[in-house]
Design an enzyme around this catalytic site. Structure first.
Site, PDB file in Angstrom:
ATOM      1  CG  ASP A 133      -5.068  -5.336  -8.184  1.00 52.25           C
ATOM      2  OD1 ASP A 133      -4.859  -4.202  -8.638  1.00 52.25           O
ATOM      3  OD2 ASP A 133      -5.381  -5.542  -6.999  1.00 52.25           O
ATOM      4  CG  HIS A 140      -1.376  -0.489   0.066  1.00 52.45           C
ATOM      5  ND1 HIS A 140      -2.413  -0.382   0.963  1.00 52.45           N
ATOM      6  CD2 HIS A 140      -1.467  -1.745  -0.464  1.00 52.45           C
ATOM      7  CE1 HIS A 140      -3.117  -1.508   0.970  1.00 52.45           C
ATOM      8  NE2 HIS A 140      -2.566  -2.348   0.123  1.00 52.45           N
ATOM      9  CD  GLU A 205      -6.697  -3.267  -2.274  1.00 55.01           C
ATOM     10  OE1 GLU A 205      -6.080  -3.879  -1.380  1.00 55.01           O
ATOM     11  OE2 GLU A 205      -6.613  -3.551  -3.487  1.00 55.01           O
ATOM     12  CD  GLU A 207      -5.837  -1.293  -7.018  1.00 49.23           C
ATOM     13  OE1 GLU A 207      -5.388  -1.562  -8.158  1.00 49.23           O
ATOM     14  OE2 GLU A 207      -6.172  -2.153  -6.185  1.00 49.23           O
ATOM     15  CG  ASP A 239      -9.260  -5.000  -6.543  1.00 47.48           C
ATOM     16  OD1 ASP A 239     -10.282  -5.480  -7.057  1.00 47.48           O
ATOM     17  OD2 ASP A 239      -8.252  -5.680  -6.300  1.00 47.48           O
ATOM     18  NE  ARG A 243      -8.005  -4.474   2.998  1.00 46.37           N
ATOM     19  CZ  ARG A 243      -7.206  -4.303   1.963  1.00 46.37           C
ATOM     20  NH1 ARG A 243      -6.546  -5.324   1.458  1.00 46.37           N
ATOM     21  NH2 ARG A 243      -7.076  -3.120   1.401  1.00 46.37           N
ATOM     22  CD  GLN A 246      -6.248  -9.263   1.105  1.00 45.86           C
ATOM     23  OE1 GLN A 246      -7.096  -8.399   1.297  1.00 45.86           O
ATOM     24  NE2 GLN A 246      -5.110  -9.013   0.499  1.00 45.86           N
ATOM     25  CE  LYS A 259      -7.217  -7.627  -2.709  1.00 43.44           C
ATOM     26  NZ  LYS A 259      -6.963  -6.190  -2.607  1.00 43.44           N
ATOM     27  CB  THR A 263     -12.982  -4.550  -9.581  1.00 50.63           C
ATOM     28  OG1 THR A 263     -12.285  -5.604  -8.917  1.00 50.63           O
ATOM     29  CG2 THR A 263     -12.011  -3.411  -9.872  1.00 50.63           C
ATOM     30  CD  GLU A 380      -2.478   1.785   3.283  1.00 52.01           C
ATOM     31  OE1 GLU A 380      -1.416   2.421   3.189  1.00 52.01           O
ATOM     32  OE2 GLU A 380      -3.288   1.639   2.341  1.00 52.01           O
TER      33      GLU A 380
END
Length: 431
Positions: A133, A140, A205, A207, A239, A243, A246, A259, A263, A380
């Site tokens: 990744d 971002h 996420e 992506e 993904d 948070r 993390q 993570k 996915t 975000e």
């Protein structure tokens, strides 16, 4: 590389392909499916149908590289097909396009190769040996960095090197698989010690996934001018991120449990060949940004190494579905906002001697817009949970709750060409 297969005037005798914004005859993405409970085999999406490569491979209608490609893709995983030279994929694409176009003389036989997609189960298109990744979405990176380092949101290395980490291949699933909320250690800023439990800050996420075609030998880096030839195609990728886990675990080595639990990818590989009309110039770097090092710089890649892909994120809560309320679009971004090209990621991945293999998967990192219109994560969108987003029925969200369904959609658009899509990339948080 643009040929008759991209002709927007070409139509198919498969009626559902005509006017489709996902799988018109100009797309023909590759995947793995099983019809009516049968064994998995390779397939090609065309409208609302799936063409069985195992049947095509046995036919005298294919020959040469096209037949070799169909034979390599006949099994349940497409790694052998991805490992062939790009010329084999192009030959298969051109032959199938000829066989599926309006007026094709062999329609009667080819019709026997087709199954309704609604009666089929989709599988992982390839066996992913390794998953990496990247963090190539600069907006971002800036948005997240401002939450923790307002005066210095980007670390010094960001504009010099494509940042990435090695993810977990075993937990990649195709669209539709349920998402289980992970548990792990977390520590709030005002707590003296960490606690253990399910994540309360589950996030998405937005992506793209990059599918590797032909690989490279250990110790033999892929030069930037050749990297494009090692990319077989693309998919959508979510993904999922915890948070709170993390924030506690990521220093000093980066994400781990936050993570590796899940996915989600879209099940079709939209080939590099199908995306040729949608190649665009990599946006110029802002003034004052460092130029990439020579091993990461190629004029042709800068002139056409980015893609005109529109990306959207939709959210539907359990209450919304029960009320019959349509999903709400919470973000609209585009692939052009990546700071590094796919070729630069491939080249950097191998510059130290790492070998890539057919079916390896790279994530681009979260793709956000420079403004607030297309933020690719709830971290975000809600300013770290401090500004909830409003939803129909009076609901709000800071992070994902059980029963929430998250969907990513992607379409390639360019003037003078047919729009093509990636299919669904959807997951429901099942608790």
């Amino acid at each position: 590389m643009i040929d008759e297969t991209h002709d927007p005037a070409r139509t198919s005798w498969v009626e559902s392909a005509n006017g489709s914004s996902e799988f018109p005859i100009q797309n023909l993405p590759l995947g793995s499916f099983s019809p009516n409970g049968g064994a998995p085999r390779g397939g090609v999406a065309i409208g609302e149908m799936i063409l069985d490569l195992s049947l095509a491979a046995r036919s005298a209608l294919l020959s040469g590289e096209a037949k070799a490609a169909a034979e390599a893709g006949a099994g349940g995983a497409l790694n052998p097909l991805l490992g062939l030279p790009g010329s084999a994929r192009r030959a298969l694409r051109r032959r199938l396009s000829e066989l599926l176009k309006d007026g094709a003389p062999d329609r009667a036989e080819v019709e026997t190769w087709l199954y309704p997609a609604s009666a089929c189960t989709l599988h992982m298109p390839a066996q992913v040996g390794d998953y990496t990744d990247f963090y190539a979405g600069i907006h971002h990176a800036l948005n997240v960095g401002r939450q923790f380092r307002p005066d210095n949101p980007l670390l010094p290395n960001y504009k010099h090197v494509p940042i990435g980490y090695h993810g977990r291949a075993s937990s990649i699933r195709v669209s539709g698989a349920g998402v289980r909320r992970p548990s792990g250690q977390k520590k709030s800023p005002d707590a003296e010690t960490p606690s253990f439990g399910p994540s309360a800050r589950l996030d998405l996420e937005l992506e793209l996934g990059i599918w590797i075609g032909q690989g490279n030998d250990l110790g033999a880096p892929i030069p930037i001018g050749q990297a494009r030839g090692h990319i077989a195609g693309f998919c959508l990728l979510n993904d999922w991120s915890a948070r709170d886990l993390q924030a506690w675990e990521y220093q000093p080595l980066g994400p781990f449990l936050a993570k590796n639990f899940m996915t989600t990818i879209s099940p079709w590989i939209v080939t590099a060949e199908a995306l040729e009309p949608f190649r665009i110039a990599q946006p110029p770097r802002p003034g004052g940004d460092p130029a990439p090092m020579p091993y990461l710089w190629d004029e042709a890649d800068q002139a056409g190494g980015a893609y005109g892909l529109d990306l959207e994120v939709f959210l539907s809560t359990r209450a919304m579905r029960e009320a019959g309320t349509a999903p709400v679009r919470i973000s609209r971004s585009a692939a052009r906002h990546l700071y590094w090209t796919a070729a630069q990621m491939v080249t950097h991945h191998t510059v130290g001697g790492c070998d890539l293999n057919p079916g390896d998967l790279l994530g681009t990192g979260t793709i956000s817009t420079p403004d607030d219109s297309g933020l690719g994560s709830l971290l975000e969108l809600t300013r770290g949970g401090s500004a909830p987003i409003s939803l129909p029925g009076g609901e709000t969200r800071t992070f994902l709750q059980d029963g929430d369904e998250l969907s990513i959609a992607g379409h390639a658009r360019a003037e003078g060409f047919a729009t093509i899509g990636f299919g669904p990339c959807t997951g429901v948080v099942v608790g």
